[in-house]
Design an enzyme around this catalytic site. Structure first.
Site, mmCIF file in Angstrom:
data_model
loop_
_atom_site.group_PDB
_atom_site.id
_atom_site.type_symbol
_atom_site.label_atom_id
_atom_site.label_comp_id
_atom_site.label_asym_id
_atom_site.label_seq_id
_atom_site.Cartn_x
_atom_site.Cartn_y
_atom_site.Cartn_z
ATOM 1 N N LYS A 215 -33.403 -20.611 67.191
ATOM 2 C CA LYS A 215 -33.282 -19.385 67.907
ATOM 3 C C LYS A 215 -34.566 -18.873 67.943
ATOM 4 O O LYS A 215 -34.937 -18.248 69.110
ATOM 5 C CB LYS A 215 -32.201 -18.518 67.090
ATOM 6 C CG LYS A 215 -32.070 -17.280 67.891
ATOM 7 C CD LYS A 215 -30.943 -16.234 66.983
ATOM 8 C CE LYS A 215 -29.626 -16.921 67.168
ATOM 9 N NZ LYS A 215 -28.439 -15.852 66.398
ATOM 10 N N GLU A 221 -38.675 -25.932 58.732
ATOM 11 C CA GLU A 221 -38.356 -27.285 59.069
ATOM 12 C C GLU A 221 -38.158 -27.817 60.371
ATOM 13 O O GLU A 221 -38.732 -28.909 60.770
ATOM 14 C CB GLU A 221 -37.009 -27.881 58.295
ATOM 15 C CG GLU A 221 -36.933 -27.355 56.843
ATOM 16 C CD GLU A 221 -36.411 -25.957 56.502
ATOM 17 O OE1 GLU A 221 -35.799 -25.579 55.517
ATOM 18 O OE2 GLU A 221 -36.512 -25.111 57.624
ATOM 19 N N GLY A 276 -25.449 -19.353 63.811
ATOM 20 C CA GLY A 276 -25.912 -20.615 63.779
ATOM 21 C C GLY A 276 -24.813 -21.572 63.623
ATOM 22 O O GLY A 276 -24.513 -22.659 64.397
ATOM 23 N N ARG A 277 -23.933 -21.330 62.874
ATOM 24 C CA ARG A 277 -22.822 -22.227 62.412
ATOM 25 C C ARG A 277 -21.670 -22.290 63.300
ATOM 26 O O ARG A 277 -20.687 -22.846 63.401
ATOM 27 C CB ARG A 277 -22.210 -21.940 61.120
ATOM 28 C CG ARG A 277 -21.927 -20.551 60.654
ATOM 29 C CD ARG A 277 -21.786 -20.466 59.184
ATOM 30 N NE ARG A 277 -21.530 -19.019 58.838
ATOM 31 C CZ ARG A 277 -22.318 -18.120 58.653
ATOM 32 N NH1 ARG A 277 -23.761 -18.246 58.832
ATOM 33 N NH2 ARG A 277 -22.231 -17.127 58.138
ATOM 34 N N GLU A 362 -20.856 -21.275 53.983
ATOM 35 C CA GLU A 362 -21.923 -20.134 54.412
ATOM 36 C C GLU A 362 -21.382 -18.919 54.793
ATOM 37 O O GLU A 362 -21.956 -17.776 54.526
ATOM 38 C CB GLU A 362 -22.803 -20.913 55.442
ATOM 39 C CG GLU A 362 -24.152 -19.932 55.657
ATOM 40 C CD GLU A 362 -25.210 -20.622 56.584
ATOM 41 O OE1 GLU A 362 -25.986 -21.406 56.033
ATOM 42 O OE2 GLU A 362 -25.006 -20.719 57.710
ATOM 43 N N HIS A 393 -11.040 -45.134 48.066
ATOM 44 C CA HIS A 393 -11.460 -46.032 47.282
ATOM 45 C C HIS A 393 -12.620 -45.510 46.392
ATOM 46 O O HIS A 393 -13.340 -46.038 45.910
ATOM 47 C CB HIS A 393 -12.073 -47.472 47.903
ATOM 48 C CG HIS A 393 -10.717 -48.078 48.371
ATOM 49 N ND1 HIS A 393 -10.257 -49.175 47.757
ATOM 50 C CD2 HIS A 393 -10.224 -48.168 49.802
ATOM 51 C CE1 HIS A 393 -9.255 -49.578 48.548
ATOM 52 N NE2 HIS A 393 -9.250 -49.012 49.627
ATOM 53 N N LYS A 503 -35.967 -19.919 50.534
ATOM 54 C CA LYS A 503 -36.970 -20.223 51.605
ATOM 55 C C LYS A 503 -38.330 -19.495 51.631
ATOM 56 O O LYS A 503 -39.271 -19.961 51.743
ATOM 57 C CB LYS A 503 -36.407 -19.877 53.123
ATOM 58 C CG LYS A 503 -35.333 -20.727 53.465
ATOM 59 C CD LYS A 503 -34.548 -20.433 54.500
ATOM 60 C CE LYS A 503 -35.185 -20.273 55.882
ATOM 61 N NZ LYS A 503 -34.344 -19.988 57.118
#
Length: 536
Positions: A215, A221, A276-277, A362, A393, A503
């Protein structure tokens, strides 16, 4: 007094002071067994299984009696859930810490919707960006858009992190059977070098298109990886002009995008009212549209739109996202279950648990209400999961015979576009057996190690088939479930300040690591820095 008890005692009045909350606390002290609930009411499945377009959601294997649901619905009413829901759909600025509207639902709203934020008709903006995305996707898929030397684009690499990667990757992988044959999609999120390096290893600069999904176009990153990919393209062509044919952006920062070398026409914007999510429905979903085509992307939006309409209009006692959220809140706050598992019995949904971890944890991993006071009760649960039957398993031993009760969402499809009837029959048999075994258990007094306590709850979600439409509905269902819980707790489910501190500290540490000059830190961090410096 325990720390938790002290925190609750000192917490100001809020949702926990409501009579319906206190009635639920008293109700939770009653013992209830799932087998008894079914024995008392032969119609239990019919009453607690809800058919929606393309799916069935069965709540009958949950530890809720009729009076449990009545009390939970009263709590929803007392806490103003319906008012909060209507405020979200109206575009009110319910993200209070950032003073923003929350309108991911506008991204899939009907074409004739008239939704305004600060006087601007956002429906028109959404339609314009969607049209631009569709035109661009068509140009890639038909070969009109080509690389700098005229070759067709065969690979798309989405560079983003968090919601700019989790949602698009989940949807792209889930809809694998709908992919455009000539395009392959890849996702790079981790700043650890192997993520990008191993992705690029199998690709050609001449046939690769990068989507930089950020955005602000400043996400550390993402921009680190984007700049390395940029260098990869420039080094191959020996020409900066090649960037314009191999990079596009999903962003709002036009100046930064232009400076990077991306043409303004190839920046696909979204808005500050898209978290964002919740962004896969927006320009962040460009990789999805490239992978499956505009018609399937429209179907994906349509499935979510159907779930929005249901959440908005259905009475609370028949409202699937509301019931799902309230049952989860019942487990978290009144029965003391700190976690729940999501087990999709479809390998194409293998990224769903990771997506839901961000969506839920979040959003509702908060300890402060909208008015800045302590919540006074547990909020968002721990979420984990893996696809069945693999998970059977690994951690299913713990789910069946461990000392903790963990509610589970089991998800499967009746039909499959892969494999044969025998495979699907085996899969569905395992899917049904696990939830039944967790509920009924098995007593074995002679061999205690073979004893299964049972009475372990689950929700079953059956999709008719994994299609763009049913996937859209499924994701919207979970979005609204998270909203329901946050609204009852009185927290802001749409900010994420918890990601900021680490951050900020990482920026300072990055400079120290590069300079090999540690700053002021605790003894552990200083010792670790010393080890890094001595072994670099």
């Amino acid at each position: 007094m325990t720390d938790a008890a002290a925190k609750k005692k000192d917490a100001p009045a809020g949702v926990t002071s409501l009579p319906s909350w206190q009635a639920l606390e008293a109700h939770a002290r009653e013992k209830r067994a799932l087998k008894d609930l079914f024995a008392k009411d032969p119609e239990r499945f019919k009453k607690l299984a809800f058919a929606l377009p393309g799916m069935l959601v069965d709540f009958s294997k949950n530890l809720v009696a009729p009076d449990t649901l009545d009390l939970l619905l009263r709590l929803a009413a007392d806490s103003g859930l319906e008012k909060a829901r209507d405020a979200m759909f109206a575009g009110d600025k319910i993200n209070t810490t950032e003073n923003r509207a929350v309108l991911h639902t506008a991204l899939r709203a009907p074409d004739d919707a008239a939704l305004k934020v600060d006087g601007q008709n956002v429906s028109e903006d959404v339609a314009d960006v969607l049209y631009r995305m569709e035109s661009f996707a068509d140009s890639i898929q038909t070969g009109v858009w080509r690389g700098y030397n005229g070759k067709d684009i065969t690979d798309v690499v989405n560079i983003g992190i968090g919601g700019s990667s989790l949602g698009p990757r989940l949807v792209t992988e889930a809809l694998a059977s709908y992919h455009v044959p000539r395009l392959a999609c890849h996702f790079v999120a981790n700043v650890e070098a192997s993520d990008l390096a191993l992705t690029l290893k199998g690709l050609s600069p001449e046939t690769t298109l990068f989507i930089v999904a950020s955005k602000t176009f400043t996400t550390a990153e993402t921009m680190q990886n984007a700049n390395i990919a940029r260098t990869w393209i420039v080094n191959h062509y020996k020409d900066e002009q090649a960037i314009a044919r191999h990079f596009v952006a999903a962003s709002t920062n036009l100046e930064a995008v232009k400076k990077f070398g991306i043409a303004p026409d190839n920046m696909f914007p979204f808005w500050d009212w898209v978290g964002g999510r919740y962004s896969v429905w927006s320009a962040i979903g460009l990789s999805v549209m490239l992978a499956v085509g505009r018609e399937n992307f429209d179907e994906f939006l349509a499935g979510a739109r159907e779930m929005d309409a249901h959440f908005r209009a259905a009475p609370l006692k028949q409202n699937v996202p509301v019931l799902m959220g309230l049952i989860g809140l019942w487990y978290r706050d009144f029965l003391g279950f700190p976690a729940y598992a999501v087990i999709p019995y479809h390998n194409c949904l293998n990224r769903l648990p990771a997506f839901l971890q961000q969506l839920d944890m979040e959003s509702n991993g908060k300890s402060v209400t909208k008015d800045g006071k302590l919540v006074g009760c547990p909020t968002g649960p721990i979420i984990f999961g893996e696809p069945g039957t693999d998970a059977q398993h690994s951690f299913f031993q713990w789910l069946h015979q461990g000392t903790d009760t963990v509610p589970i969402d089991f998800i499967a499809t009746v039909k499959t576009r892969f494999g044969n009837a025998d495979q699907q029959a085996m899969l569905l048999a395992n899917f049904l057996a696990q939830s039944e075994a967790l509920m009924t258990g098995k007593e074995n007094k002679a061999e205690p190690h073979r004893n299964f306590a049972g009475n372990r709850p689950s929700t079953t979600i059956l999709l008719d088939e994994l299609t763009p439409r049913t996937l859209g509905a499924l994701l919207a269902l979970y979005e609204h479930k998270v909203f329901v819980q946050g609204a009852v707790w009185g927290i802001d489910s749409f900010d994420q300040w918890g990601v900021e501190l680490g951050k900020v500290m990482a920026k300072a540490l990055e400079a120290e690591i590069k300079a090999k000059k540690p700053g002021a830190h605790d003894g552990s961090t200083l010792g670790l820095l010393d080890y890094i410096f001595s072994h670099k």
